[in-house]
Motif scaffolding. Structure first.
Motif, PDB file in Angstrom:
ATOM      1  N   ILE A   2    -140.982  59.239 -76.703  1.00 16.24           N
ATOM      2  CA  ILE A   2    -139.756  58.564 -77.136  1.00 16.24           C
ATOM      3  C   ILE A   2    -139.018  59.473 -78.112  1.00 16.24           C
ATOM      4  O   ILE A   2    -139.627  60.280 -78.808  1.00 16.24           O
ATOM      5  CB  ILE A   2    -140.037  57.194 -77.797  1.00 16.24           C
ATOM      6  CG1 ILE A   2    -140.788  57.367 -79.118  1.00 16.24           C
ATOM      7  CG2 ILE A   2    -140.810  56.278 -76.848  1.00 16.24           C
ATOM      8  CD1 ILE A   2    -140.849  56.090 -79.941  1.00 16.24           C
ATOM      9  N   ALA A  44    -138.975  64.229 -80.651  1.00 18.22           N
ATOM     10  CA  ALA A  44    -139.776  63.279 -79.888  1.00 18.22           C
ATOM     11  C   ALA A  44    -141.166  63.118 -80.482  1.00 18.22           C
ATOM     12  O   ALA A  44    -141.717  64.037 -81.108  1.00 18.22           O
ATOM     13  CB  ALA A  44    -139.898  63.739 -78.441  1.00 18.22           C
ATOM     14  N   PHE A  78    -138.379  61.018 -71.164  1.00 20.65           N
ATOM     15  CA  PHE A  78    -138.114  59.745 -71.840  1.00 20.65           C
ATOM     16  C   PHE A  78    -138.000  58.588 -70.874  1.00 20.65           C
ATOM     17  O   PHE A  78    -137.843  57.436 -71.290  1.00 20.65           O
ATOM     18  CB  PHE A  78    -136.843  59.849 -72.682  1.00 20.65           C
ATOM     19  CG  PHE A  78    -136.954  60.824 -73.821  1.00 20.65           C
ATOM     20  CD1 PHE A  78    -138.010  60.784 -74.697  1.00 20.65           C
ATOM     21  CD2 PHE A  78    -135.975  61.803 -74.009  1.00 20.65           C
ATOM     22  CE1 PHE A  78    -138.117  61.687 -75.747  1.00 20.65           C
ATOM     23  CE2 PHE A  78    -136.076  62.701 -75.053  1.00 20.65           C
ATOM     24  CZ  PHE A  78    -137.136  62.655 -75.920  1.00 20.65           C
TER      25      PHE A  78
END
Length: 334
Positions: free
Chosen positions: A53, A245, A331
């Protein structure tokens, strides 16, 4: 797959044609550097996991690199611009992530991925006919640009043009072709293109003109474009810019979803930042995290910029946080 390096982690936003992979040898060229004395507290050790993410850049460290159509001014009539703007209006970052997944993971061609997206999103509905003629859409040498080029082809065909998409390499090759009218349309990125044109005209030491605010960036971009005969359409909500991330498991364990939360909860010796070697000096990478967010990491792992080394480092639990691209197919959640 993506084959480029967005050097927007430095003072100048320029896209080169190949990913930067580091070699082995000198200290810092591979593996993890020694802990830094500035790090205090326990920090947050890496947590392995499959799903990545992007942490929200809530204090706007990065400049606004929204997708935007670039057009040779001689063909930039209202109907052509409106057709391209229809593509911009259909795209946000999650949709761009899914388009990249369709090509990079599901192995569809950019043409097929674009056609499926166009059908699912009624892309051609309401597009007015223009004067027609032949249009060449130039695409850079990475899959996302080729997908965007195919979306432009679909919209412009609906507007009555005869369109072909031509892959023409990196910006240093296609921008002069766009100025000359050898290609008429190219998918671009607002901040990166603004700084490319700025430094091309004013030298590498030119004061940056882009901003975290997209309206400010587009105003500067259009001003630079007017000087060289390039017109820009409307920016999409979709952004492809530097992002930091973590794994979903890391975010859940430490309760972080934003860079501010990362700094508040994870500054300390156990935190490992991963990215290209120049991340340690460039203002939009490690120094920016320190200055804008107050993040202090225990060590830095010299890997690549948004490439397989960094993503694998996250998934294998070797780094806590890594520099990637915000529209990366990593993602995608399905």
């Amino acid at each position: 797959m993506r084959a480029r390096t967005r050097l927007a982690i430095g003072a100048v936003g320029v896209v080169a044609g190949a990913a930067l992979l580091t070699g082995c040898g000198d200290a810092g060229s591979s593996g993890t550097d020694a802990p830094q004395t500035s790090a205090s507290g326990a920090g947050c050790a890496p947590v392995a996991g499959k799903q990545l993410i992007a942490l929200t850049d809530d204090k706007k460290l990065q400049n606004s690199d929204n997708v935007i159509p670039a057009v040779n001014s001689k063909v930039a009539n209202p109907q052509l611009i409106a057709a391209l703007d229809k593509v911009s209006g259909a795209l946000d970052t999650p949709k761009l992530v899914q388009l990249n997944k369709a090509v990079d993971v599901d192995r569809k061609t950019p043409k097929v991925a674009a056609e499926e997206f166009a059908g699912a999103n009624n892309l051609t509905a309401g597009i007015a006919k223009g004067p027609g003629g032949e249009i060449v859409v130039g695409a850079a040498n990475f899959s996302e640009s080729q997908i965007l080029g195919e979306l432009y082809r679909i919209a412009l065909t609906a507007a009555g043009y005869q369109v072909k998409v031509q892959q023409i390499g990196n910006r240093e090759l296609y921008e002069p072709a766009l100025e000359k009218g050898e290609v008429q349309v190219v998918p671009e990125y607002a901040s990166t293109m603004a700084e490319f044109l700025n430094t091309k005209a004013n030298g590498q030491s030119a004061k940056p003109v882009s901003s975290p605010d997209i309206n400010t960036t587009v105003t500067a971009l259009k001003a630079e474009g007017e000087k060289v005969g390039i017109t820009f359409g409307a920016p999409a909500a979709a952004q492809d810019q530097n992002a930091f991330a973590v794994t979903q498991e890391f975010a859940d364990k430490y309760g972080v979803r934003t860079l501010s939360e990362l700094a508040a909860k994870c500054s300390g010796s156990a935190t490992v930042l991963g990215g290209p070697p120049e991340c340690q000096q460039r203002p939009f990478c490690k120094p920016g995290l320190e200055k804008t967010y107050g993040l202090s990491v225990g060590s830095f792992s010299s890997l690549d910029q948004g490439g397989p080394l960094t993503k694998n480092g996250l998934r294998e639990g070797k780094i806590s946080v890594g520099l990637v691209f915000s529209s990366d197919s990593a993602f995608a959640t399905s």
